[in-house]
Design an enzyme around this catalytic site. Sequence first.
Site, short mmCIF file in Angstrom:
data_model
loop_
_atom_site.label_atom_id
_atom_site.label_comp_id
_atom_site.label_asym_id
_atom_site.label_seq_id
_atom_site.Cartn_x
_atom_site.Cartn_y
_atom_site.Cartn_z
N SER A 1 5.39 2.18 -3.23
CA SER A 1 4.56 2.95 -4.14
C SER A 1 5.22 4.29 -4.47
CB SER A 1 3.16 3.11 -3.53
OG SER A 1 2.25 3.54 -4.49
N ASP B 1 -2.23 -6.64 -7.81
CA ASP B 1 -2.26 -5.20 -7.50
C ASP B 1 -3.26 -4.47 -8.40
OD1 ASP B 1 -1.66 -2.51 -7.01
OD2 ASP B 1 0.46 -2.93 -6.67
N HIS C 1 -1.60 -4.37 -3.51
CA HIS C 1 -0.68 -3.24 -3.52
C HIS C 1 0.18 -3.17 -2.26
CE1 HIS C 1 0.64 0.53 -5.26
NE2 HIS C 1 0.39 1.18 -4.13
#
Length: 524
Positions: A74, A195, A221
């Site tokens: 991320s 996600d 995610h």
Amino acid sequence: MNAIRNIALIHGWGGDSRCWQPLLEAMGTMAQAVHCIDLPGFGVRAAQPWPQTEQLVAELEAQLPEDCLLMGWSLGGMLAVQLAARSRKVRALVTIAANASFSERDQWPGMPQAVFENFCVAQQQQPEKNWQRFCGLEARGDSEMRGLLKTLKSWQPTEFPLSWNRSLTCLGELDNRHLLPALEIPALHIFGEQDALVPAAAAQQLRNLKCPVTMVQGAGHCPHLSRPAEVAALVKGVLDEGESVPLDKSAVARAFGRAAHSYDAAAHLQRAVCRALLNRFDGQCKPKRILDLGSGTGYGSALLRKRFPDAEIIALDIAPAMLAFARENRPQANAYIAADAEQLPLQDGCIDLVFSSFALQWCYKLPQLFAEIQRILADDARVLISTLVPGTLQELEDSWSAVDGDMHVNRFLPASNWQQACASNQLGGLLHIEQRVLHFDTVSTLMQELKSIGAHNVNRAAGKGLLSRARLRQLTEAYEAKRTDSGLPATYQVLYLNLARSVMGAAAQPEFSNLHVATGSDPA
């Protein structure tokens, strides 16, 4: 090129380095040293302020070990891209659930700007409650959502410092859209199919930019938390690619160009495999346009012309001298193009059959290679490939190891890498490994044949200089220990791929059929 010695890991927003534990356990014993880096304000650095982005990247670069695979999740993935673009320490890159731009920007898919701004405000006003909401977003959509959410919440920090607010500002400002397609190192960008924070459309945008992308089915995610074994296999594939010896493609072109006039006289195995590859075509469809990828002296084009007399055949090869030889001696193709298979100068959806025999073992960027092949395929198109995998010329490599520690045999990527690259580009079908063993009277005869077909060692890490009599004697003595009644063996591990697009772009997983031991030189 030296092996990748280190793996450096950067976590995402709202977490810390504990997020890597399941993945590291799934990767098992590794040759690389692992370096988990906590971002300022998180984990063991909770008390440290969040600096300006340029200063942050410089500080992170200073923490990176030499010769590393850098992996980021991320926000950590977006920072990893920034580092990969500027640091010589980074040999390979893996990002997980990392968008090129986290929020929507200039038609780029991301979190809507208003939603992101509201999230930032909520973080300032009710940080603990907002963090718990964020855990829910991370887990949302994952088929393992319940257990994943429990794991995420078990890592709740004892405090939520102001640095978290500033790191959100950084997340919103980072823009890697221009950096990602320009990276020149082995890379893979892993996304979760479901996600809730990074839309699947962002992954497709990266594919459109020819970035290597793979989608983990059923994941949200946090695919490295919910699917650690699957992600570990992907990371190992990038490690293999990063440690493989990248070839100078111009050296490959020159080697085959010099062999253009001697190739056919020595290429008994190559011709036999080419025929065997074409025999794998089921014969039910009639391709209108065929790409002979790595066409060489035109032997494959001639077979294709005989099998498909009305088809348009495009002969493409990296060696202009090979194309010139084919045009003069086997003028069966309709067009001749000098180009790299990893950068095909062809329009989207224009090819009905990609045929490639003993050419793609010189390609080390398999995700990029198959993204290009997938791009040019028409509907219902087919792909037939033969290539080489590890174990090829093992006897020669073993014998050289008795002489010195240099690299004397070209490196071949494992079949699992080919399988994964196909699957990542929605190509399914069958993979089949065939072992062929040739026999030679002397080591010198074997090495001369390799040179005659342009397949001698062109690795950058190859030992240079003439082969002295003393070294040849050492090599011969080692190889003679392997002699059989048929002569000195030279094993080739041939991988055949018979592929087609998966239905409606669904995920594909090419299957292996059983190992088959074939005849040797087949000089017909």
